[in-house]
Each structure stands twice: as C-alpha cells, then as structure tokens.
Motif scaffolding. Sequence first.
Motif, PDB file in Angstrom:
ATOM      1  N   LEU A 192      60.834 -59.842 -91.551  1.00  0.00           N
ATOM      2  CA  LEU A 192      61.017 -58.405 -91.359  1.00  0.00           C
ATOM      3  C   LEU A 192      61.688 -58.070 -90.028  1.00  0.00           C
ATOM      4  N   CYS A 193      61.857 -59.071 -89.173  1.00  0.00           N
ATOM      5  CA  CYS A 193      62.566 -58.854 -87.914  1.00  0.00           C
ATOM      6  C   CYS A 193      63.929 -59.539 -87.915  1.00  0.00           C
ATOM      7  N   VAL A 194      64.406 -59.919 -89.090  1.00  0.00           N
ATOM      8  CA  VAL A 194      65.712 -60.573 -89.195  1.00  0.00           C
ATOM      9  C   VAL A 194      66.801 -59.606 -88.729  1.00  0.00           C
ATOM     10  N   PRO A 195      67.846 -60.098 -88.033  1.00  0.00           N
ATOM     11  CA  PRO A 195      68.920 -59.200 -87.577  1.00  0.00           C
ATOM     12  C   PRO A 195      69.637 -58.541 -88.758  1.00  0.00           C
ATOM     13  N   ILE A 196      69.881 -57.236 -88.631  1.00  0.00           N
ATOM     14  CA  ILE A 196      70.568 -56.476 -89.678  1.00  0.00           C
ATOM     15  C   ILE A 196      71.689 -55.656 -89.041  1.00  0.00           C
ATOM     16  N   GLU A 197      72.903 -55.817 -89.565  1.00  0.00           N
ATOM     17  CA  GLU A 197      74.039 -55.012 -89.123  1.00  0.00           C
ATOM     18  C   GLU A 197      74.434 -54.060 -90.249  1.00  0.00           C
ATOM     19  N   VAL A 198      74.966 -52.907 -89.868  1.00  0.00           N
ATOM     20  CA  VAL A 198      75.394 -51.907 -90.860  1.00  0.00           C
ATOM     21  C   VAL A 198      76.845 -51.529 -90.567  1.00  0.00           C
ATOM     22  N   ARG A 199      77.644 -51.449 -91.640  1.00  0.00           N
ATOM     23  CA  ARG A 199      79.055 -51.086 -91.497  1.00  0.00           C
ATOM     24  C   ARG A 199      79.436 -50.180 -92.667  1.00  0.00           C
ATOM     25  N   LYS A 200      80.268 -49.183 -92.381  1.00  0.00           N
ATOM     26  CA  LYS A 200      80.766 -48.310 -93.443  1.00  0.00           C
ATOM     27  C   LYS A 200      81.896 -49.019 -94.195  1.00  0.00           C
ATOM     28  N   VAL A 201      81.741 -49.171 -95.505  1.00  0.00           N
ATOM     29  CA  VAL A 201      82.759 -49.777 -96.358  1.00  0.00           C
ATOM     30  C   VAL A 201      82.953 -48.867 -97.569  1.00  0.00           C
ATOM     31  N   ALA A 202      84.147 -48.410 -97.764  1.00  0.00           N
ATOM     32  CA  ALA A 202      84.460 -47.485 -98.862  1.00  0.00           C
ATOM     33  C   ALA A 202      83.536 -46.278 -98.839  1.00  0.00           C
ATOM     34  N   GLY A 203      83.187 -45.831 -97.639  1.00  0.00           N
ATOM     35  CA  GLY A 203      82.332 -44.667 -97.482  1.00  0.00           C
ATOM     36  C   GLY A 203      80.859 -44.927 -97.724  1.00  0.00           C
ATOM     37  N   LYS A 204      80.490 -46.183 -97.968  1.00  0.00           N
ATOM     38  CA  LYS A 204      79.087 -46.535 -98.227  1.00  0.00           C
ATOM     39  C   LYS A 204      78.542 -47.372 -97.068  1.00  0.00           C
ATOM     40  N   ASP A 205      77.227 -47.297 -96.851  1.00  0.00           N
ATOM     41  CA  ASP A 205      76.581 -48.174 -95.876  1.00  0.00           C
ATOM     42  C   ASP A 205      76.413 -49.557 -96.488  1.00  0.00           C
ATOM     43  N   LEU A 206      76.986 -50.563 -95.817  1.00  0.00           N
ATOM     44  CA  LEU A 206      76.835 -51.950 -96.254  1.00  0.00           C
ATOM     45  C   LEU A 206      75.993 -52.663 -95.200  1.00  0.00           C
ATOM     46  N   HIS A 207      74.890 -53.281 -95.632  1.00  0.00           N
ATOM     47  CA  HIS A 207      73.958 -53.961 -94.727  1.00  0.00           C
ATOM     48  C   HIS A 207      74.197 -55.469 -94.800  1.00  0.00           C
ATOM     49  N   ALA A 208      74.404 -56.094 -93.651  1.00  0.00           N
ATOM     50  CA  ALA A 208      74.525 -57.549 -93.580  1.00  0.00           C
ATOM     51  C   ALA A 208      73.269 -58.085 -92.907  1.00  0.00           C
ATOM     52  N   VAL A 209      72.490 -58.862 -93.636  1.00  0.00           N
ATOM     53  CA  VAL A 209      71.197 -59.352 -93.165  1.00  0.00           C
ATOM     54  C   VAL A 209      71.296 -60.830 -92.815  1.00  0.00           C
ATOM     55  N   GLY A 210      70.780 -61.186 -91.646  1.00  0.00           N
ATOM     56  CA  GLY A 210      70.748 -62.592 -91.255  1.00  0.00           C
ATOM     57  C   GLY A 210      72.113 -63.218 -91.147  1.00  0.00           C
ATOM     58  N   GLY A 211      73.070 -62.463 -90.604  1.00  0.00           N
ATOM     59  CA  GLY A 211      74.408 -63.013 -90.434  1.00  0.00           C
ATOM     60  C   GLY A 211      75.180 -63.189 -91.718  1.00  0.00           C
ATOM     61  N   GLY A 212      74.823 -62.427 -92.755  1.00  0.00           N
ATOM     62  CA  GLY A 212      75.565 -62.484 -94.012  1.00  0.00           C
ATOM     63  C   GLY A 212      74.892 -63.275 -95.113  1.00  0.00           C
ATOM     64  N   VAL A 213      73.677 -63.733 -94.870  1.00  0.00           N
ATOM     65  CA  VAL A 213      72.922 -64.422 -95.932  1.00  0.00           C
ATOM     66  C   VAL A 213      72.652 -63.454 -97.076  1.00  0.00           C
ATOM     67  N   LEU A 214      72.384 -62.198 -96.710  1.00  0.00           N
ATOM     68  CA  LEU A 214      72.190 -61.139 -97.699  1.00  0.00           C
ATOM     69  C   LEU A 214      73.108 -59.982 -97.332  1.00  0.00           C
ATOM     70  N   MET A 215      73.830 -59.443 -98.304  1.00  0.00           N
ATOM     71  CA  MET A 215      74.634 -58.243 -98.105  1.00  0.00           C
ATOM     72  C   MET A 215      74.225 -57.247 -99.172  1.00  0.00           C
ATOM     73  N   ALA A 216      73.847 -56.038 -98.751  1.00  0.00           N
ATOM     74  CA  ALA A 216      73.309 -55.064 -99.696  1.00  0.00           C
ATOM     75  C   ALA A 216      73.962 -53.711 -99.508  1.00  0.00           C
ATOM     76  N   CYS A 217      74.405 -53.141-100.611  1.00  0.00           N
ATOM     77  CA  CYS A 217      74.888 -51.763-100.634  1.00  0.00           C
ATOM     78  C   CYS A 217      73.938 -50.999-101.548  1.00  0.00           C
ATOM     79  N   LEU A 218      73.116 -50.144-100.958  1.00  0.00           N
ATOM     80  CA  LEU A 218      72.062 -49.469-101.708  1.00  0.00           C
ATOM     81  C   LEU A 218      72.342 -47.978-101.863  1.00  0.00           C
ATOM     82  N   ALA A 219      73.617 -47.647-101.859  1.00  0.00           N
ATOM     83  CA  ALA A 219      74.029 -46.255-102.065  1.00  0.00           C
ATOM     84  C   ALA A 219      73.587 -45.794-103.449  1.00  0.00           C
ATOM     85  N   PRO A 220      73.198 -44.536-103.589  1.00  0.00           N
ATOM     86  CA  PRO A 220      72.707 -44.052-104.890  1.00  0.00           C
ATOM     87  C   PRO A 220      73.797 -43.909-105.949  1.00  0.00           C
TER      88      PRO A 220
END
Length: 635
Positions: free
Chosen positions: A547-575
């Motif tokens: 739960l303390c893993v590093p998380i970066e956020v970047r706007k991609v195509a107008g959506k928030d894209l989350h990169a977790v653990g240096g890219g091990v997980l990438m999540a776009c949770l836009a509705p």
Amino acid sequence: MQKIEASSPAAQSADLIDANLGQLKRLFPELITEGANGIAVNIDVLKALVGDKTTTDNDEKYGLNWHGKRRARQLALSPSTGTLRPCPDESVDWDATQNLMIEGDNLEVLKLLQKSYAGKVKLIYIDPPYNTGKDFVYPDNFQDNIKNYLELTGQLAGGQKISSNTDASGRFHTDWLNMMYPRLKIARNLLKDDGAIVISIDDAELQNLRRLCDEIFGEENFAGTVLWKKKTNGNNMGVIPPVHDYIVCYGRSLQENTLLGIPISKEYLDSEYSNPDDDIRGPWTTSDLSANHEGPYFGVVNPKTGETHFPAAGRYWVFNEQDVLSRIKEGRIIFGKSGNAKPVQKKFLSERPSMRRKVESWWDSHGYNEDGTAEIGELLATKVFNHTKPKKLLQHVVNMATKGDDLVMDFFAGSGTTGHAVYAQNEADDSMRRFILVQLPEPLDPTNSEQKSASDFCDLIGKRRTIAELTKERLRRGALKIKATSTKKKADFGFRSFKLESSNIRAWNPKPTDLGQAVIEYQDHVLEGRTESDILYELLLKLGLDLCVPIEVRKVAGKDLHAVGGGVLMACLAPAIAGAEVDALAAGIVAWRKELAPAGDTTCVFLDSAFADDVAKTNLAAILEQHGIQNVRSL
C-alpha cells in the motif's frame, strides 16, 4: 432505612439454580464449564465422579476447546468483502512515508492485508483487551461483518454499540477466545519465517493464551515469557498484588534471529572490557573457568608460583587438562589480574559472538503504566487514556526483535504507543523500521465519565469522537516531538491513513423477482461517491501490492493514468472511455511504459463499465498486446 423496591433482588426469592451451581463449584470445580448459553455442567465429568463407567474417552484429547471454536476457525477462513479507502488529508507525508495507520475492525483488515503482506512482517506486537469482565467491542457472529462494523462504529444510521463479555454472561473466557482465535490465526500468515509475535497479557487469560498460541504457532515455537513490572504499588489488592504483566513471545518458525536480543551499550562495554596488559588481541574481561555441571576435575598449576588450584566444591573445570595447558601458554587463561589468584578465562571483545544480550524479565527501568499515562497526558490531554503501555517498554520490544527496515505490526493499536516507539527507536539506532497499525474507530461517549476527557479532546482538535482519531493524533504529536531534536539525515515520521469500508465494486445480489432491473443497475458497478483513488487501492490489495508502493499519475488522452511500482501495474480507472479515445490512450500507455522500462511484465487495468461497447474494449486490448502488453484486465 433503605427502601426495597418490588423489582430489586432483595424482594425476590432465592435463586436456587445459582445456589446449586455455587455448591457444585465449591465441591467439584472441574464440573463447571462454559456452554452455548452460559454456565454449564459437564455431564461426563459428573458421571466419572460418581463412578458411572458408561462414559467414553472417544473425545478425550490434549488441547484447548471451547464453545464456538469451529465458528472462530470458519471466520478466519472466510474472505473479507471490504476494502481500504485512502485518506491523504488525514495522513502525514503521504507521498514519502512507508508507515500505515488503518482505521477498522482488525479481523477484516488482517484478511485484506493477506495478499500484500503475507510473510513480510518481522514483529507483531499486540496488547489485546484484557479479560476484566468489562465489555469489549469485537462481536464476530454476523453474516455481513462489514455492515456490522459500520453499524457498530456509528457509520450507518441506526448503529449502536454491541458488546458482551461480562462475568454475568457466563461466557467470560469463551467470548475472549472467540475474539482472539481468528485474529491470531490470520496474523500468523503475515509473519516472516524468522518473525515473532509478542503479546501483552495478565493473569486472567495467560494460560488460555499460551495454549491458544501453542495450537496456532506450535508449541515448539514458544520463545518464552518476559515478566514486566507495570506498577510500583499493588495497593494490597488480591492475595498477591498484581504489579506485573506477562509478555508472551512466539516465533513463526523459531530461529536464532527470531528474537535478536537487546543491543549492549557502549557504556557497558567500556565498563566491562579493558586492556591493562596491552594484549594485541584488544580489550578483554574475565569469566569463571569452572561450572556446576559435571566435567573434568584436576589441579591447575600456576606456572609462575607453582600453586595448584582445584575447582570449588561441587564445580568442575570447563576444559580438559590439555586445553587448559594450551590456553595458559596462549595467555587465554590467567591467574587473576595480579597473577596470584585462581585461574580465570580471558574473554576478548573482538571475539564476542554477538553485541546483543538475551532478553530476561523486565522488572525495573523498563517503564510503568503510569509513565504511559503521563506520556499521553503530555502529548494529548490528561486522562485521555489510562494504563497505556509506556513508550520505553515498546521500544525494548521493537529493539529486541527488529533492525534495519523491518516491518512492525500492531492490530490493537490503542493509543498508538507501538508506532511512537518505532519512531523513537529508529531515531535511537538510525534505522528505517516501518509500521502497520490497526485500530477500531470505537465511538467515545461524552456522557460516560471514563470517556468524557477523550471525547472533549476530540472536540477540541475538531476530530470525530473515536479512539482511532486519538491514535492518529498521538502519532502526529509524538513524531513532531522526536523530529524537533532529530539528527538523522533520512527519517520517516509520517503515516498513510486508510479506513475500512465496503468494497468499491457493487456486489451482484439481484432480486429473483426483478432480474432485468438488477442487470441494468449493475452495468454501473462502482458505488456512488467512490473515487479513482479508492478503486486503485482496492486493486493494489487484490493484486497483492504494498500500500506504500510508489504511484505516478499522468494525463493521457484526457484521462488519469496511474503507473504503480515503476510500471508493473498501469491503471486507467476513468468512468468513461469513448471509442474515439482508444488509439490515443493506447499510444500514451505504450509510450509511458517504454519510458519507465519495468523489469517484468506490465498489467493494465480498466473499468469494464467505462467502455461504450465491447468493440472499444477489444480494440484497446489488441493494440496493447501488439506492443508487448499481454496482461490486460477489466475491473
């Protein structure tokens, strides 16, 4: 003259059942036990006492048994339906800290942490509710534990405090065992192989706790019990005044480094070791050459004086004659510092196997309960907590079992002493230990005289009237006090705050009479009011990420894209993700993953309900797979 009311006990006839039970208990205490509905008589024992040989020993076996044990075991095995919602506004140094403070029912929280923290905790310390006959708030007999928890803590309308563990209930030990068993069972999974669990307890449940832990952790993993003097005056209470508590220690798999011991101070080493003869092997001290176990017995001759020495009565030399002669030549056995005394061994500091000493009873100079109360009074307000464990004691516990960046856990966090002790011990030995604390947000009642001061303090600082709020405030203030005089270049005095809640994903629970409407409603399966951050952290728990893993956020195509653990997980949770946005979103994901260059595969996750149709979802997955991202999931 006292008036006898019609409803008072004095106006009622004698309770013959209680009288009979009392007489039986005085004559045959082994007859009385605890059953499903309270006090019960063990019929098999009664038959045996009167010589009835029809009883059998089919169910006789060594172990601890009580009513509800099977249910407690099932509770430990049943999955949680909850999640942990992040609370950055209630945290300290959210982006940098590795510490966690979780508000919730510890049974549910322990279940939720299973994937992310299994086998990672070096030390679990707990100070569970002592079985004093007063109520404690941990009922685990409801089908929906999350709903029960929310009602219990006043987070759902109509919630009320539910508790039952009094002497009068007839289930004094049973309720306590039912509360402790599933929590310890799950907690064991979180420990490292060389991890330790350390539990504070008093006389009321010491024996039950030992047998419970023997069953869960294995009798062979019992490390010992430390006696701790908790107060200086017993006020002549009881036959033996209760001025002490017990600290029971078990290992996950007991090893030499399960309990490291207490580091020996430089002051102690300087006082014990010296080098008066300028021995090239460095500072040394002396120890006896004899022991009280049977061994060699002969005369040792002082080569300078010719005097012969024998062990004292009942003692023997620890080396044979040839070894003694060799060690005298090497200067490892001397005849006192004067050269005319009995033979002793030289023990060199450079050859000492460990710079720690084993833990023994902590009778003095390890803090008292009154110190813990005074600490809370200084940091928060007087009488906010009574009889809390002192920080000094918990520092000793942390010090004896952990080092470096070891992870410490306390799932009965109370006033937060364990977290405060981790801060303090890290400062003392320049380490980076981390902690996970869990505390039930038990409501404080301002009309209760014992809780009024704590309740008033919560009002003063503008926080909810709960024990968990006091825990967090103690961590904030304790950290600031240490930080004010800290000399460390790198330190972690923060914590991430999380709260137990029902899952962000709506459960599929249709009414048989209206299945069509249920399907329509479930298309938007994220609960109203839940954020992308809420869903992201539930995803971390499901995937077993810290739960303390590093998380970066970047706007991609107008959506928030989350990169977790240096890219091990990438999540776009836009509705919502429109078909026209798929190409740009996929291109952004591919480009950022290339930039991050994670060592292993990347998992990409999206909300299933976000896509306008299956075509858009299929196209996005196909583009990502073409660029080497094979693991694409929807939530």
